[in-house]
Design an enzyme around this catalytic site. Structure first.
Site: not given
Length: 480
Positions: A253, A260, A271, A330, A332, A334
């Site tokens: 991620d 990030k 992640d 970011d 993502e 959910r």
């Protein structure tokens, strides 16, 4: 590491070291250590270590007295920590064969299971890709006791710990080696070994199902997305319940276009810890054989920036028909869980649990000690909390009130994927609730508990493997 059982008197056990728990306020007259107890050098404080050499009355060359704390507070979780800490202490001294002594006050089968779990979890190291000769590991762990259920308890502990370590191994894999397809391959191999059904949905299959929320996350990556499905079907099912386990599988991620910071981004290989936990739990479930069917759904993707990547402001349509405005790429996890939850419901799951490294906000709220738990059903919440308590995996129930949905209002779509600065763990759970709908469901935000930044006395730094044991216990203890 080999696990064996010995029903011999203490003095007849042959090992490089005996592990003997010692409670606060008690003096153990064995082993010639009376002076150490009298002076207070051995006090029995939790995880205090005192190593004796060539103690009288035993064949073992060493005796390790390990503090167990107050007798009235010592439980299976304490035994798990004690066993793991003792293993890590002794293997650092190149000890190869050890025995943990379960005296009569540890006769319950839960103590034997926890001792084995602690030993296997403590023996684990994240050193697969180190090439030197400095690796240290135990060869044999002996459970020394005489409870009638010792064999079954030891077997159960081994199943759970090996499943948890399997999950930890997956999380430790670097993202260049464990891609979404690589994660699917690992799940397939595990399923074939343990007798589970495995199905992997590719991009075309997900497009036909209308999984626009999941696929939107994946479009910036050259690595194709997959939805991994694992199924356990008991020989004879009791009742109508079908437990569905959904785990976030973002194998790396970057944050996407909402990228990030570089500092710490290397940890974003973890992640997919929620998805790895579901694969590990299914490995344990396949061996423990609960009475209800259990299916796991792991959406596996990479979240990458690029010329084709999802942008802030994009609107996607989820499998259940809801439209979502993507405010932050970011957020993502959910988005992929939304379609996986819908798919699990449509596959016939009557009860759902998802696990995800979902929000930094849960770490702010609970630190690194408790999993954040959210539920739309009190009975389902209580089932999961009971299983977690039995397995020593700490969880804390947080609110899931409908008023928080106001934070997710969008002027352009049915819902936004983020809700601003405040209550971030709650608004993430509120978002997922829209896709669990009326199905009894629990969401576990493991962002603070899936990874250790430094070694613990009983556990190596890196992935923890939570909540594998809780999920296996949930399935095993299920009552209609």
């Amino acid at each position: 590491m080999q696990i064996t059982i010995e029903r011999k008197p203490l003095g007849q056990i042959e090992a490089d070291a005996l592990i003997v728990p010692v409670f606060e306020g008690r003096r153990d007259a064995r082993f010639g250590a009376e002076d150490l107890f009298a002076s207070g050098e051995v006090a029995g404080k939790a995880l205090e270590m005192t190593l004796l050499h060539h103690a009288p009355g035993v064949r073992a060359t060493r005796v390790l007295l390990v503090g167990a704390g107050a007798a009235g507070k010592f439980d299976a979780a304490g035994m798990r920590r004690l066993s793991g800490a003792a293993v890590r202490f002794l293997k650092a001294k190149s000890v190869k064969k050890i025995a943990l002594v379960l005296d009569s006050e540890f006769s319950g089968s839960n103590f034997a299971s926890a001792a084995v779990e602690g030993a296997l979890l403590g023996n684990f190291e994240p050193d697969r890709y180190k090439t030197g000769n400095e690796k240290k590991s135990l060869d044999t762990f002996i459970v020394a006791g005489d409870t009638p259920e010792l064999e079954s308890a030891v077997a159960r502990g081994r199943i759970l710990a090996e499943a948890q370590n399997f999950s930890r191994d997956l999380v430790n894999e670097p993202a260049n080696l464990l891609t979404p397809l690589g994660m699917a391959d690992a799940a397939r191999k595990m399923a074939a070994e343990f007798g589970l059904e495995c199905e992997v949905l590719d991009r075309d299959a997900m497009q036909k199902l209308g999984m626009g929320s999941l696929l939107g996350v994946a479009i910036g990556s050259a690595e194709p997305p997959v939805l991994i499905v694992l199924r356990y079907r008991p020989a004879k099912s009791e009742g109508a319940a079908h437990l569905g386990l959904v785990g976030k599988g973002v194998t790396f991620d970057t944050g996407g276009i909402s990228i990030k910071p570089a500092d710490g981004m290397e940890k974003m290989k973890y992640d997919m810890a929620g998805g790895a936990a579901m694969i590990g739990a299914m490995r344990a479930i396949a061996q423990l054989k609960p009475a209800i069917p259990v299916s796991a759904y792991i959406p596996a993707v990479e979240n990458m920036p690029g010329s084709r990547a999802q942008r802030p402001g994009d609107i996607v349509t989820a499998m259940n028909g809801k439209t979502i405005e993507v405010i932050n790429t970011d957020a993502e996890g959910r988005l992929i869980l939304a379609d996986a939850l819908t798919y699990a419901r449509r596959q016939g799951c009557t009860h759902l649990v998802d696990a995800a490294t979902l929000t930094g906000a849960v770490v702010v709220a609970l630190g690194h000690l408790n999993v954040g738990l959210f539920a739309n059903d009190d009975a389902m919440r209580d089932r999961v909390l009971a299983a977690a308590k039995d397995e020593g995996e700490r969880m804390w129930s947080l609110p899931l009130e409908d008023d928080y949905k106001e934070y997710l209002k969008s002027g352009f779509a049915d819902i936004a994927n983020v809700g601003g600065r405040w209550g971030g763990a709650i608004t993430a759970a509120i978002f997922l609730k829209e896709f669990a709908e009326e199905t009894p469901w629990v969401h576990l935000d493991i962002a603070g508990t899936a990874w250790l930044d430094e070694n613990k006395p009983y556990l190596a730094k890196g992935p923890t493997g939570l909540p594998v044991r809780t999920l296996a216990r949930l399935a095993m203890d299920w009552k209609a």
